[in-house]
Scaffold this active site. Structure first.
Site, PDB file in Angstrom:
ATOM      1  N   SER A  26       0.684  -1.396  -0.133  1.00  0.00           N
ATOM      2  CA  SER A  26       0.076  -0.055   0.091  1.00  0.00           C
ATOM      3  C   SER A  26       0.853   1.236   0.093  1.00  0.00           C
ATOM      4  O   SER A  26       0.543   2.162  -0.683  1.00  0.00           O
ATOM      5  CB  SER A  26      -1.056  -0.103   0.941  1.00  0.00           C
ATOM      6  OG  SER A  26      -1.910  -1.051   1.083  1.00  0.00           O
ATOM      7  N   THR A  71      -5.653  -3.498   7.357  1.00  0.00           N
ATOM      8  CA  THR A  71      -5.682  -4.917   6.755  1.00  0.00           C
ATOM      9  C   THR A  71      -5.757  -5.831   8.101  1.00  0.00           C
ATOM     10  O   THR A  71      -6.174  -5.497   9.015  1.00  0.00           O
ATOM     11  CB  THR A  71      -4.515  -5.086   5.836  1.00  0.00           C
ATOM     12  OG1 THR A  71      -4.577  -6.258   5.113  1.00  0.00           O
ATOM     13  CG2 THR A  71      -3.145  -4.648   6.455  1.00  0.00           C
ATOM     14  N   LYS A  75      -9.766  -5.518  10.151  1.00  0.00           N
ATOM     15  CA  LYS A  75     -10.932  -4.832   9.419  1.00  0.00           C
ATOM     16  C   LYS A  75     -12.227  -4.868  10.226  1.00  0.00           C
ATOM     17  O   LYS A  75     -13.062  -4.137  10.157  1.00  0.00           O
ATOM     18  CB  LYS A  75     -11.093  -5.849   8.102  1.00  0.00           C
ATOM     19  CG  LYS A  75      -9.981  -5.212   7.185  1.00  0.00           C
ATOM     20  CD  LYS A  75     -10.359  -6.012   5.947  1.00  0.00           C
ATOM     21  CE  LYS A  75      -9.129  -5.937   4.907  1.00  0.00           C
ATOM     22  NZ  LYS A  75      -9.429  -6.576   3.579  1.00  0.00           N
ATOM     23  N   GLY A 136     -15.572 -19.680  -1.062  1.00  0.00           N
ATOM     24  CA  GLY A 136     -15.232 -19.469   0.104  1.00  0.00           C
ATOM     25  C   GLY A 136     -16.025 -18.533   0.968  1.00  0.00           C
ATOM     26  O   GLY A 136     -16.907 -18.029   0.124  1.00  0.00           O
ATOM     27  N   ALA A 140     -13.132 -12.540   3.293  1.00  0.00           N
ATOM     28  CA  ALA A 140     -12.787 -12.133   2.083  1.00  0.00           C
ATOM     29  C   ALA A 140     -13.814 -12.180   1.363  1.00  0.00           C
ATOM     30  O   ALA A 140     -13.997 -11.319   0.317  1.00  0.00           O
ATOM     31  CB  ALA A 140     -11.637 -12.814   1.632  1.00  0.00           C
ATOM     32  N   GLY A 248      -4.945 -11.556  -7.967  1.00  0.00           N
ATOM     33  CA  GLY A 248      -5.781 -10.555  -7.415  1.00  0.00           C
ATOM     34  C   GLY A 248      -4.968  -9.232  -7.449  1.00  0.00           C
ATOM     35  O   GLY A 248      -5.192  -8.286  -6.506  1.00  0.00           O
TER      36      GLY A 248
HETATM   37  P1  ATR Z   1     -10.621 -14.892   5.320  1.00  0.00           P
HETATM   38  O1  ATR Z   1     -11.167 -13.336   5.930  1.00  0.00           O
HETATM   39  O2  ATR Z   1      -9.580 -14.625   4.356  1.00  0.00           O
HETATM   40  O3  ATR Z   1     -11.878 -15.046   4.191  1.00  0.00           O
HETATM   41  P2  ATR Z   1     -11.419 -16.729   6.855  1.00  0.00           P
HETATM   42  O4  ATR Z   1     -12.576 -15.857   7.433  1.00  0.00           O
HETATM   43  O5  ATR Z   1     -10.584 -17.611   7.627  1.00  0.00           O
HETATM   44  O6  ATR Z   1     -10.349 -15.789   6.154  1.00  0.00           O
HETATM   45  O7  ATR Z   1     -11.961 -17.848   5.738  1.00  0.00           O
HETATM   46  C1  ATR Z   1     -11.123 -18.390   4.908  1.00  0.00           C
HETATM   47  C2  ATR Z   1     -11.990 -19.224   3.772  1.00  0.00           C
HETATM   48  O8  ATR Z   1     -11.252 -20.111   3.293  1.00  0.00           O
HETATM   49  C3  ATR Z   1     -13.076 -20.214   4.443  1.00  0.00           C
HETATM   50  O9  ATR Z   1     -14.187 -20.183   3.604  1.00  0.00           O
HETATM   51  C4  ATR Z   1     -12.416 -21.521   4.602  1.00  0.00           C
HETATM   52  O10 ATR Z   1     -13.336 -22.418   4.476  1.00  0.00           O
HETATM   53  P3  ATR Z   1     -14.140 -22.953   5.764  1.00  0.00           P
HETATM   54  O11 ATR Z   1     -15.147 -22.103   6.095  1.00  0.00           O
HETATM   55  O12 ATR Z   1     -14.547 -24.344   5.536  1.00  0.00           O
HETATM   56  O13 ATR Z   1     -13.050 -22.978   6.922  1.00  0.00           O
HETATM   57  C5  ATR Z   1     -11.677 -21.285   3.093  1.00  0.00           C
HETATM   58  N1  ATR Z   1     -10.513 -22.413   3.065  1.00  0.00           N
HETATM   59  C6  ATR Z   1      -9.309 -22.461   3.949  1.00  0.00           C
HETATM   60  N2  ATR Z   1      -8.545 -23.291   3.643  1.00  0.00           N
HETATM   61  C7  ATR Z   1      -8.958 -23.930   2.572  1.00  0.00           C
HETATM   62  C8  ATR Z   1      -8.812 -25.222   1.884  1.00  0.00           C
HETATM   63  N3  ATR Z   1      -7.655 -25.698   1.909  1.00  0.00           N
HETATM   64  N4  ATR Z   1      -9.649 -25.593   1.049  1.00  0.00           N
HETATM   65  C9  ATR Z   1     -10.835 -25.000   0.886  1.00  0.00           C
HETATM   66  N5  ATR Z   1     -11.109 -23.989   1.530  1.00  0.00           N
HETATM   67  C10 ATR Z   1     -10.580 -23.306   2.361  1.00  0.00           C
END
Ligand code: ATR
Length: 283
Positions: A26, A71, A75, A136, A140, A248
């Site tokens: 940033s 960040t 957030k 996801g 995010a 991204g």
């Molecule tokens: P962020 O703020 O970056 O979104 P988060 O709230 O921890 O971080 O969410 C991470 C996301 O990545 C979630 O959707 C997670 O799935 P779960 O809700 O089942 O935990 C997903 N995720 C992380 N590692 C993954 C993997 N190896 N395969 C599939 N989904 C994954």
């Protein structure tokens, strides 16, 4: 007024707060924007200890700071702290941009519009009437839902490893468009025009279980992560003949441009900044 009174005058202060923060791009993005638009400002990166966020923002505002990017992992705390929120920040449950005006802290979330601008403007991808798969259901994913739904896709499907999180998230946003959610088994017979990876899977070099038949002809695939090399999902997309495969980096620059606009009321040009960062990534 004589110039002498301007000598040493403090320029407007901005910063990004996070933990960790040392690798944040940033400061260089906003310095490039400032140079390009001839705005006189200083933008720094501030490492904030967990538990010290409110104090850090208070100190920055008290010293005359004009705006902040926020960040990981602050957030949500920023969302709680601000005195006013934009609609997209309200619904995102997270704030990545704060505009400071005396004791007023206006919170916005520019992540989703950054993603949409990178898709639609930089990469010329139409979202209206298209089927979008968002992988996801964490912060995010939530952060980009309102701007994506504002593009009027025919369907926005959220797929998640933990299906209930995707279902809950979709139901939270059901008033804003045609949105539903479920596990990866729910998409085994579905096809999409645009697939966006908002999971943290790429960080571990992993990939959610995607069916080989997922992509419509001419489909676009977007990973919200970026790096020197394509992510696991980008490799999957190339192997499955996606027409466009993107990371991204553009979203990062576009969300910054929206923050800059909120603070300075000037829209910086992003293409050259994305190109410069891309070059640096590959060096
Ligand atoms: P962020 O703020 O970056 O979104 P988060 O709230 O921890 O971080 O969410 C991470 C996301 O990545 C979630 O959707 C997670 O799935 P779960 O809700 O089942 O935990 C997903 N995720 C992380 N590692 C993954 C993997 N190896 N395969 C599939 N989904 C994954």
């Amino acid at each position: 007024m004589s110039d002498i009174f301007d000598f040493g005058k403090k320029v407007d202060d901005y910063a990004v707060m996070g933990n960790p923060i040392s690798h944040s791009k940033s400061p260089s993005i906003h310095s490039l924007f400032a140079e390009q638009t001839q705005q006189s400002l200083l933008y720094t990166a501030i490492h904030v200890d967990v538990g010290g966020f409110d104090q850090a923002v208070g100190n920055f505002a008290a010293s005359g700071g004009k705006g902040l990017n926020i960040t990981v992992p602050f957030k949500q705390e920023a969302w709680d702290l601000v005195t006013q929120r934009s609609e997209r920040a309200e619904r995102a449950g997270a704030v990545n941009t704060i505009k400071i005006d005396g004791s007023q802290l206006y919170g916005d979330n520019t992540d989703g519009v950054g993603l949409v601008n990178d898709l639609t403007i930089n990469n010329d991808i139409e979202l209206k009437d298209k089927s979008i798969l968002l992988m996801g259901a964490g912060g995010a994913a939530r952060g980009v839902l309102i701007p994506l739904l504002k593009q009027n896709p025919s369907l926005l499907f959220i797929a998640n490893r933990t299906p209930d999180r995707a279902k809950d998230l979709a139901s939270d946003f059901s008033d804003a468009g045609n949105i539903s959610g479920g596990g990866y088994d729910a998409i085994k017979d579905m096809k999409f025009d645009v697939v966006i990876n908002a999971t943290a899977a790429s960080l571990q070099g992993e990939l959610p279980p995607l069916p080989d038949t997922l992509l419509n002809e001419g489909a676009s695939c977007y990973d919200m992560m970026y790096g020197a090399k394509p992510t696991t999902f980008m490799d999957w997309a190339t192997k499955h003949q996606a027409a466009k495969v993107m990371d991204g980096l553009g979203m990062l620059v576009e969300q910054a441009a929206e923050s800059f606009f909120l603070w300075r009321n000037v829209k910086p040009e992003t293409k050259t900044v994305i190109e410069k960062l891309r070059k640096e990534l590959l060096e």
